[in-house]
Write an enzyme that holds these catalytic residues in place. Sequence first.
Site, PDB file in Angstrom:
ATOM      1  N   ALA A   1       1.084  -1.608   0.128  1.00 52.41           N
ATOM      2  CA  ALA A   1       0.097   0.008  -0.172  1.00 52.41           C
ATOM      3  C   ALA A   1       1.041   1.435   0.150  1.00 52.41           C
ATOM      4  O   ALA A   1       0.196   2.550  -0.508  1.00 52.41           O
ATOM      5  CB  ALA A   1      -0.767   0.070   1.153  1.00 52.41           C
TER       6      ALA A   1
ATOM      7  N   GLY B   1      -1.641   6.434  -2.395  1.00 53.44           N
ATOM      8  CA  GLY B   1      -2.421   6.979  -3.285  1.00 53.44           C
ATOM      9  C   GLY B   1      -3.415   6.387  -3.865  1.00 53.44           C
ATOM     10  O   GLY B   1      -4.763   6.434  -3.575  1.00 53.44           O
TER      11      GLY B   1
ATOM     12  N   CYS C   1       5.076   0.202 -11.836  1.00 55.47           N
ATOM     13  CA  CYS C   1       5.148   1.397 -12.181  1.00 55.47           C
ATOM     14  C   CYS C   1       6.778   0.715 -13.362  1.00 55.47           C
ATOM     15  O   CYS C   1       7.602   1.440 -12.867  1.00 55.47           O
ATOM     16  CB  CYS C   1       5.411   2.474 -11.488  1.00 55.47           C
TER      17      CYS C   1
END
Length: 468
Positions: free
Chosen positions: A288, A292, A406
Amino acid sequence: MSDRSPRNRAPQVQPDRVRRVAFQVIRQVTAEGAYANLALNKALRDARLSGRDAAFCTELVHGTLRWQGTYDACLARSVSRPLADLDPELLDLLRLGTHQLLNMRVDSYAAVNEMVTLTRSELGQKRTGIVNAVLRKISQRTLDQWIDTVAPSPNEDRLGFLAIAEAHPRWVVEAFDRALTSGPGAAPPGDEAVELERLLVADNDPPRVTLAVRPGLAEVDELVAAGASPARWSPYGAVLEGGGDPGRIDAVASGRAGVQDEGSQLVAIALASAKVDGDDTNWLDLCAGPGGKSALLASLMHDGQLTAVEPLKHRAELVRSNLRAIPGDHKVLVGDGTKPTWPAGSFDRVLADVPCSGLGALRRRPEARWRRTPEDVVELRPLQEALLDSAITSVRSGGVVAYVTCSPHPDETRAVVDAVLARRDDASLEDARALFPGVPDLGDGPDVQLWPHLQGTDAMYLALIRRS
């Protein structure tokens, strides 16, 4: 009799304050491993730099760090000894001067003179000679001329040329080339070379500050009234076109909105939008921090509880801070997501935004491209597979898992998903493209790869997996 004598020399010229702050931040990043954005923000506050001075300092820092590899190739041709033999602080000064000469609209004479003055102040008089000589040599060519001098021929080594011309380590260029050739969101056949160059160029453009409202607590119109513009794809996003401090906006200061790249918003929205039959009241964010995506997911829940798991205590506190303004009995656990403390099948939706190389966010982390190595990707792979395996075990039959990174590196995206699903017979990959309505250029699916040069987001990857 005059007071001036050989012992009473004129006071030395003081270095430009903005350049001095920029150099000190760069030293923190290269010598101490600091994160550029955090070190710069603190330095700007401490030095009380704002407006044009803050913008100039930001470009000095981010630009010097972003183009470091290219500048080192130029400096290697301009210094009489190997760069490895230079003192690190001297090399950073030369990089800072090179950025002003090759990539900023700074007069050559002024740039060299200011860097000599800064050298005298920071490193002493003895170093001024080499700084003056090397930077004058650098100033004799433009950036394009230097690239033609130090880079391999694009006809003989296209990827090697792009690595120098667009300031990316070669191994990163090779990974992006693989992703654009065969991964999700791959370029159309024949367009791979053009798309790769477009991606590298986009990676060098400073990103805009993007905000996300917490649904039910704030509206995008409130951010627009504060000077932002609606985001292109996310219904909850807005962009501060002129930059500035997002904390000045009341919705951000009160926790009803936060800073979040549009790509991060889209993958969270996709998970929340996936069809789930039956109960839909228990959601899990398995990795987490800093929170965001947790905040956006918790805001999108109509009823129920979000459980957010984070192994590091200080990052768990950031998650709690992000969730504080959101109604509901949401939980933050400090723990290892690969070792669940809850029964199997406890959750209806699970987000596994796993630790990764971060190659998808290079535009906002200018130093990261030179810190990461191919070994980082290899070392992270077992953890990524273990977290995805845990996520699938944690979701109930009929529930969904979003595997997110990402990074567009093929070894962190589809390869991880394929490896885990090959070991299980209780989960399958679903087409996620319909969960990104209006977003173009999503490729053949079933997984989704976002790109800076196509969607204007970080290079976020999402695979949607359903437990059967």
